[in-house]
Design an enzyme around this catalytic site. Structure first.
Site, PDB file in Angstrom:
ATOM      1  N   ASN A 182       0.837  -1.200   0.000  1.00 31.31           N
ATOM      2  CA  ASN A 182       0.000   0.000   0.000  1.00 31.31           C
ATOM      3  C   ASN A 182       0.870   1.246   0.000  1.00 31.31           C
ATOM      4  O   ASN A 182       1.910   1.292   0.672  1.00 31.31           O
ATOM      5  CB  ASN A 182      -0.901   0.022   1.236  1.00 31.31           C
ATOM      6  CG  ASN A 182      -1.727   1.299   1.328  1.00 31.31           C
ATOM      7  OD1 ASN A 182      -2.455   1.640   0.405  1.00 31.31           O
ATOM      8  ND2 ASN A 182      -1.573   2.038   2.424  1.00 31.31           N
ATOM      9  N   HIS A 184       1.082   4.944   1.218  1.00 30.54           N
ATOM     10  CA  HIS A 184       0.425   5.785   2.226  1.00 30.54           C
ATOM     11  C   HIS A 184       1.160   7.113   2.356  1.00 30.54           C
ATOM     12  O   HIS A 184       2.382   7.126   2.573  1.00 30.54           O
ATOM     13  CB  HIS A 184       0.368   5.073   3.574  1.00 30.54           C
ATOM     14  CG  HIS A 184      -0.402   5.841   4.607  1.00 30.54           C
ATOM     15  ND1 HIS A 184      -1.696   6.280   4.387  1.00 30.54           N
ATOM     16  CD2 HIS A 184      -0.064   6.270   5.843  1.00 30.54           C
ATOM     17  CE1 HIS A 184      -2.110   6.954   5.453  1.00 30.54           C
ATOM     18  NE2 HIS A 184      -1.155   6.963   6.349  1.00 30.54           N
ATOM     19  N   ASP A 224      -2.271   0.514   7.905  1.00 28.30           N
ATOM     20  CA  ASP A 224      -1.035   1.293   7.696  1.00 28.30           C
ATOM     21  C   ASP A 224       0.052   0.976   8.719  1.00 28.30           C
ATOM     22  O   ASP A 224       0.963   1.784   8.941  1.00 28.30           O
ATOM     23  CB  ASP A 224      -1.364   2.805   7.698  1.00 28.30           C
ATOM     24  CG  ASP A 224      -2.315   3.143   6.565  1.00 28.30           C
ATOM     25  OD1 ASP A 224      -3.115   4.075   6.742  1.00 28.30           O
ATOM     26  OD2 ASP A 224      -2.290   2.458   5.529  1.00 28.30           O
ATOM     27  N   GLU A 253       5.116  10.243  -4.189  1.00 26.44           N
ATOM     28  CA  GLU A 253       4.310   9.020  -4.320  1.00 26.44           C
ATOM     29  C   GLU A 253       4.593   8.315  -5.631  1.00 26.44           C
ATOM     30  O   GLU A 253       4.753   7.092  -5.691  1.00 26.44           O
ATOM     31  CB  GLU A 253       2.821   9.363  -4.250  1.00 26.44           C
ATOM     32  CG  GLU A 253       2.323   9.740  -2.876  1.00 26.44           C
ATOM     33  CD  GLU A 253       0.859  10.122  -2.910  1.00 26.44           C
ATOM     34  OE1 GLU A 253       0.311  10.409  -3.997  1.00 26.44           O
ATOM     35  OE2 GLU A 253       0.246  10.128  -1.835  1.00 26.44           O
TER      36      GLU A 253
HETATM   37  N1  LIG Z   1      -6.178  -4.048   6.226  1.00 27.37           N
HETATM   38  C1  LIG Z   1      -5.724  -2.942   5.625  1.00 27.37           C
HETATM   39  N2  LIG Z   1      -6.518  -2.286   4.755  1.00 27.37           N
HETATM   40  C2  LIG Z   1      -6.049  -1.157   4.159  1.00 27.37           C
HETATM   41  C3  LIG Z   1      -4.777  -0.655   4.458  1.00 27.37           C
HETATM   42  C4  LIG Z   1      -3.963  -1.374   5.381  1.00 27.37           C
HETATM   43  O1  LIG Z   1      -2.811  -1.006   5.659  1.00 27.37           O
HETATM   44  N3  LIG Z   1      -4.476  -2.506   5.937  1.00 27.37           N
HETATM   45  N4  LIG Z   1      -4.344   0.542   3.885  1.00 27.37           N
HETATM   46  C5  LIG Z   1      -5.444   1.368   3.400  1.00 27.37           C
HETATM   47  C6  LIG Z   1      -5.144   2.591   2.637  1.00 27.37           C
HETATM   48  N5  LIG Z   1      -5.471   3.718   3.478  1.00 27.37           N
HETATM   49  C7  LIG Z   1      -4.390   4.467   3.796  1.00 27.37           C
HETATM   50  O2  LIG Z   1      -3.292   4.215   3.292  1.00 27.37           O
HETATM   51  C8  LIG Z   1      -6.769   3.920   4.017  1.00 27.37           C
HETATM   52  C9  LIG Z   1      -7.815   4.266   3.161  1.00 27.37           C
HETATM   53  C10 LIG Z   1      -9.091   4.463   3.686  1.00 27.37           C
HETATM   54  C11 LIG Z   1      -9.334   4.313   5.052  1.00 27.37           C
HETATM   55  C12 LIG Z   1     -10.722   4.474   5.585  1.00 27.37           C
HETATM   56  O3  LIG Z   1     -10.929   4.872   6.728  1.00 27.37           O
HETATM   57  N6  LIG Z   1     -11.708   4.150   4.732  1.00 27.37           N
HETATM   58  C13 LIG Z   1     -13.138   4.158   5.155  1.00 27.37           C
HETATM   59  C14 LIG Z   1     -14.029   4.546   4.012  1.00 27.37           C
HETATM   60  C15 LIG Z   1     -13.554   5.829   3.392  1.00 27.37           C
HETATM   61  C16 LIG Z   1     -14.346   6.091   2.114  1.00 27.37           C
HETATM   62  O4  LIG Z   1     -15.087   5.190   1.663  1.00 27.37           O
HETATM   63  O5  LIG Z   1     -14.185   7.204   1.592  1.00 27.37           O
HETATM   64  C17 LIG Z   1     -13.543   2.727   5.526  1.00 27.37           C
HETATM   65  O6  LIG Z   1     -12.868   1.780   5.039  1.00 27.37           O
HETATM   66  O7  LIG Z   1     -14.551   2.613   6.203  1.00 27.37           O
HETATM   67  C18 LIG Z   1      -8.285   3.982   5.899  1.00 27.37           C
HETATM   68  C19 LIG Z   1      -6.981   3.785   5.381  1.00 27.37           C
HETATM   69  C20 LIG Z   1      -6.357   0.583   2.510  1.00 27.37           C
HETATM   70  N7  LIG Z   1      -6.831  -0.507   3.244  1.00 27.37           N
HETATM   71  N1  LIG Z   2      -4.604   6.004   2.665  1.00 26.25           N
HETATM   72  C1  LIG Z   2      -4.249   5.945   1.281  1.00 26.25           C
HETATM   73  C2  LIG Z   2      -4.346   7.300   0.681  1.00 26.25           C
HETATM   74  O1  LIG Z   2      -4.800   8.226   1.300  1.00 26.25           O
HETATM   75  N2  LIG Z   2      -3.912   7.396  -0.574  1.00 26.25           N
HETATM   76  C3  LIG Z   2      -3.998   8.631  -1.269  1.00 26.25           C
HETATM   77  O2  LIG Z   2      -4.878   8.433  -2.349  1.00 26.25           O
HETATM   78  C4  LIG Z   2      -4.364   9.162  -3.452  1.00 26.25           C
HETATM   79  C5  LIG Z   2      -4.683   8.402  -4.691  1.00 26.25           C
HETATM   80  O3  LIG Z   2      -4.411   9.226  -5.778  1.00 26.25           O
HETATM   81  P1  LIG Z   2      -4.466   8.598  -7.248  1.00 26.25           P
HETATM   82  O4  LIG Z   2      -5.818   7.953  -7.400  1.00 26.25           O
HETATM   83  O5  LIG Z   2      -4.283   9.796  -8.136  1.00 26.25           O
HETATM   84  O6  LIG Z   2      -3.347   7.622  -7.356  1.00 26.25           O
HETATM   85  C6  LIG Z   2      -2.880   9.272  -3.260  1.00 26.25           C
HETATM   86  O7  LIG Z   2      -2.439  10.516  -3.624  1.00 26.25           O
HETATM   87  C7  LIG Z   2      -2.669   9.033  -1.804  1.00 26.25           C
HETATM   88  O8  LIG Z   2      -2.238  10.206  -1.164  1.00 26.25           O
END
Ligand SMILES: Nc1nc2c(c(=O)[nH]1)N[C@@H](CN(C=O)c1ccc(C(=O)N[C@@H](CCC(=O)O)C(=O)O)cc1)CN2
Ligand SMILES: NCC(=O)N[C@@H]1O[C@H](COP(=O)([O-])[O-])[C@@H](O)[C@H]1O
Length: 274
Positions: A182, A184, A224, A253
């Site tokens: 992932n 982040h 994360d 990124e």
């Molecule tokens: N099990 C894991 N799942 C995910 C990880 C991880 O490390 N372990 N990384 C995330 C990516 N991410 C940040 O990097 C992240 C993205 C979204 C959320 C979140 O709170 N999402 C909400 C819904 C948000 C929406 O629909 O707009 C949710 O899931 O309820 C947290 C972290 C990806 N998954």
């Molecule tokens: N937790 C994960 C997260 O927040 N990721 C964020 O989503 C964007 C996706 O952009 P993209 O669709 O243009 O690649 C990325 O810029 C990154 O910062």
């Protein structure tokens, strides 16, 4: 004298990368641009799954040469189409579609859903993928016969004059565990979860942090908190707007996501050649 068998170098199978997105796909684009170049050698993006039907990243995949198979698995749509289903059922369906794409590795590139053990157990090989849901969302486009050129059937496809490329075929067996990484936009343990850039910006304004960063990490159940593979600091400057910081972070990124994918594929090569 060199005998024939000593000169035959086994051709390495082109590695297949499945990318999960939810948005514009600029990080997907970075992977597309790098695939099969020295930055990401012997690899191709062979499937893109989006949690949102309006994700521009889907267009980026479909307009590649050859077009990359895509599917959409939207949480609300899935829950509505499958009355009584839960988030776990959704994660199982995401896992089923990902497994169907026969990946060597999976990259979360802006995938905005927390993946439960229901997903992770399938990708680790601990559990079978669930069967198709009773009323499945539209089936992902079937993986075309990837050893034949993709027939050009619309203006966005390559014309006869341009070379028709093919996607690498899936291997006969699926290896497990399938590595998942992932991207982040924060430093390890700093701003886990969604809106990490915005929260770092606010913390800087409050004098709580002096900088932020970007990392690529392995995906585990705890959001994360998987092992960081690459970490890059990103400066926050006095007078920065949020947009300034976002632009600086996105630039990092687009580099680090490619390097992270390469590292994991190199690990895979070592494991499979040992
Ligand atoms: N099990 C894991 N799942 C995910 C990880 C991880 O490390 N372990 N990384 C995330 C990516 N991410 C940040 O990097 C992240 C993205 C979204 C959320 C979140 O709170 N999402 C909400 C819904 C948000 C929406 O629909 O707009 C949710 O899931 O309820 C947290 C972290 C990806 N998954
Ligand atoms: N937790 C994960 C997260 O927040 N990721 C964020 O989503 C964007 C996706 O952009 P993209 O669709 O243009 O690649 C990325 O810029 C990154 O910062």
């Amino acid at each position: 004298m060199t005998t024939l068998h000593e000169t035959i170098v086994p051709t390495q199978r082109v590695r297949r990368i499945t990318v999960l997105i939810s948005g514009s796909g600029t990080n997907l684009q970075a992977l597309l641009d790098a695939a099969s170049t020295p930055r990401l050698p012997n690899a191709a993006i062979t499937y893109v799954l989006s949690s949102r039907s309006n994700a521009y990243g889907l267009t980026r995949a479909k307009t590649q040469n050859p077009p990359i198979p895509t599917s959409v698995c939207a949480l609300k749509t899935f829950l509505n189409r499958n009355p009584g289903s839960t988030r776990e059922h959704y994660d199982g369906e995401v896992a089923r579609q990902v497994l169907q794409s026969r990946p060597d590795i999976v990259v979360l590139a802006g995938w905005m859903h927390i993946l439960s053990d229901r997903f992770l157990e399938v990708l680790n090989g601990e559990k079978e993928a669930p069967p198709k849901p009773a009323l499945p969302p539209p089936e992902p486009k079937s993986l075309p016969n990837q050893t034949e050129p993709i027939p050009s059937n619309d203006s966005s496809s390559p014309t006869a004059e341009t070379e028709q490329k093919t996607l690498p075929s899936p291997p006969s067996t699926q290896h497990f565990p399938i590595p998942i990484i992932n991207l982040h936009p924060a430093l390890p343990g700093a701003f886990d979860g969604a809106n990490a850039i915005g929260r770092a910006f606010e913390a800087f304004q409050e004098g709580e942090v002096k900088n932020t960063g970007v990392m690529v990490h392995r995906v585990v159940a705890e959001v994360d908190r998987g092992e960081p593979l690459l970490v890059k600091d990103v400066e926050i400057k006095e007078g920065d707007t949020l947009e300034d910081l976002e632009a600086r972070i996105h630039q990092v990124e687009h580099e680090i996501i490619v390097d992270g994918a390469r590292i994991v594929l190199e690990e895979l090569e070592k494991e499979t050649s040992s």
